[in-house]
Write a protein that holds these residues in place. Structure first.
Motif, PDB file in Angstrom:
ATOM      1  N   ARG A 232      -1.348   2.212   2.601  1.00 54.50           N
ATOM      2  CA  ARG A 232      -2.717   2.721   2.490  1.00 54.50           C
ATOM      3  C   ARG A 232      -2.726   4.092   1.809  1.00 54.50           C
ATOM      4  N   ILE A 233      -1.800   4.950   2.194  1.00 57.52           N
ATOM      5  CA  ILE A 233      -1.725   6.278   1.588  1.00 57.52           C
ATOM      6  C   ILE A 233      -1.386   6.160   0.106  1.00 57.52           C
ATOM      7  N   GLU A 234      -0.443   5.288  -0.218  1.00 55.60           N
ATOM      8  CA  GLU A 234      -0.033   5.107  -1.608  1.00 55.60           C
ATOM      9  C   GLU A 234      -1.201   4.648  -2.475  1.00 55.60           C
ATOM     10  N   ARG A 235      -1.955   3.696  -2.010  1.00 49.15           N
ATOM     11  CA  ARG A 235      -3.082   3.184  -2.793  1.00 49.15           C
ATOM     12  C   ARG A 235      -4.126   4.269  -3.005  1.00 49.15           C
ATOM     13  N   SER A 236      -4.391   5.050  -1.966  1.00 47.01           N
ATOM     14  CA  SER A 236      -5.390   6.111  -2.101  1.00 47.01           C
ATOM     15  C   SER A 236      -4.933   7.173  -3.096  1.00 47.01           C
TER      16      SER A 236
END
Length: 395
Positions: A232-236
């Motif tokens: 989730r952090i990577e996509r954001s």
């Protein structure tokens, strides 16, 4: 990533009063202002006495009178405009008296006294502008500190089953904010935490820090799998960061007793302290920092560590391990952890931080964060219960 602002579990009271003036800070500022004013007065008196002596016993005429401008010029750096003008016009008055004693032509006396008046007025203006700049800087510091407190929320001494200690020092002490980040939250899937380092430092890194911490706190509650939290952090970040921006981070979780999960994304390896042994938890499959996966195409892996009662896990940023002394030697973190590790994480972290500052000569040149978790033993729990119960409460 210059004096540093510290964060640890013991200063929750400080954050609770962040909007109020700090009495100690005000007292120190007042003492510094008074000291500067005293110095200006003393130097003015000495300079005036010296000039008066030279004019009275010498034959140089008006040559020494311009030295009277030292008083208001020095006062401009430390005193308020009213004090500067007072010191300056006293110098002008004394200059007029001394000039009259020299018997020099009136035109030369007027030129000398006009120069003293001009220096006095310029010094008063400089003092006024300095005061305005100091008020603006104080406002900027206050806003930056508020942002820092909102992003890096105080961590209590106990989170879930862990004893916790945190210490954070920003290199950009004037702004009271840096590029390192941390968060530790209890979730339905156990305690989860992140420690990271944003590319860049100071206020430009605030937006990225806020983004990472916001996504982490949401995903930590929503995602059962720790790798999904990282995803989730990577996509954001992939959507919001520039092509040259990234964040190194370690994300860890404690989903069940005896099991610690760690995901390392290009960050310094955590240190596991178990039975007095200190081991660096190197990633089995190194992964790129967050925000750069599209360039490498390599996904992070999940490491599982046994984590028993009494074990400790130290997460940190490179501002700690890359700190150098006067001989350019790095700070030996693992060695010092082995020396200072004890049953009280706050004492361990405080000792490490103090040694770190001593190692670099008192001033960090990069942001530095230390986050230490310890799983208490049964003996610790019994001792804590005895202290809480206290003597005289039994039957």
């Amino acid at each position: 990533m210059s004096q540093a602002r510290d964060h640890h579990h013991g200063h929750r009271l400080k954050h609770a009063h962040a909007r109020r003036p700090d009495p100690a800070s005000w007292a120190a500022s007042l003492d510094e202002s008074r000291c500067g004013a005293y110095i200006a007065v003393v130097v003015t008196v000495l300079t005036t006495s010296l000039v008066a002596l030279l004019v009275c016993i010498g034959d140089a005429g008006l040559s020494w009178l311009p030295l009277l401008a030292v008083g208001p010029a020095l006062a401009a750096a430390t005193c308020r405009p009213r004090s500067v003008l007072g010191i300056g016009f006293l110098a002008v008055a004394l200059g007029a008296v001394l000039a009259a004693r020299t018997g020099e032509p009136a035109r030369e006396q007027a030129v000398t006294l006009s120069a003293l008046v001009a220096v006095t007025l310029a010094s008063g203006l400089a003092s006024l502008l300095r005061g305005r700049r100091e008020r603006v800087l104080a406002a900027v510091r206050s806003v930056a500190e508020t942002a820092q407190n909102a992003l890096l929320k105080p961590v209590p001494a106990t989170v879930g089953p862990f004893q916790v200690a945190v210490r954070y020092s920003a290199a950009a002490a004037e702004a009271r904010i840096g590029g390192d980040l941390y968060a530790l939250v209890p979730t339905p899937y156990g305690v989860r935490l992140i420690v990271g380092d944003v590319r860049g430092k100071g206020l430009p890194a605030v937006g990225t820090t806020a983004l990472v911490l916001g996504v982490f706190r949401e995903a930590a509650y929503d995602e059962p799998d720790l790798l999904d939290v990282v995803e989730r952090i990577e996509r954001s970040l992939a959507r919001n960061l520039g092509p040259d921006d990234f964040v190194t981070a370690v994300v860890a979780g404690y989903p069940q007793p005896g099991r610690m999960e760690v995901v390392n994304c290009g960050h310094a390896p955590p240190l596991l302290v178990s039975h007095s042994n200190v081991t660096a938890v190197e990633p089995t499959h190194p992964a790129p920092p967050l925000g750069l996966r599209a360039l490498v195409g390599r996904r992070p892996s999940l490491q599982v560590l046994p984590f028993s009662d009494g074990d400790q896990l130290l997460l940190y940023t490179d501002g700690v391990t890359e700190a150098r002394d006067g001989m350019r030697a790095f700070y030996p973190l693992a060695e010092r952890v082995a020396r200072h590790a004890c049953a009280e994480p706050s004492r361990t972290v405080a000792a490490l931080h103090d040694e770190l500052l001593e190692h670099v000569g008192g001033r960090l040149h990069d942001d530095a964060a230390l986050v230490l978790l310890r799983k208490p033993t049964a003996a610790d729990a019994a001792a804590a219960s005895a202290v809480a119960t206290g003597p005289g409460t039994g039957a």
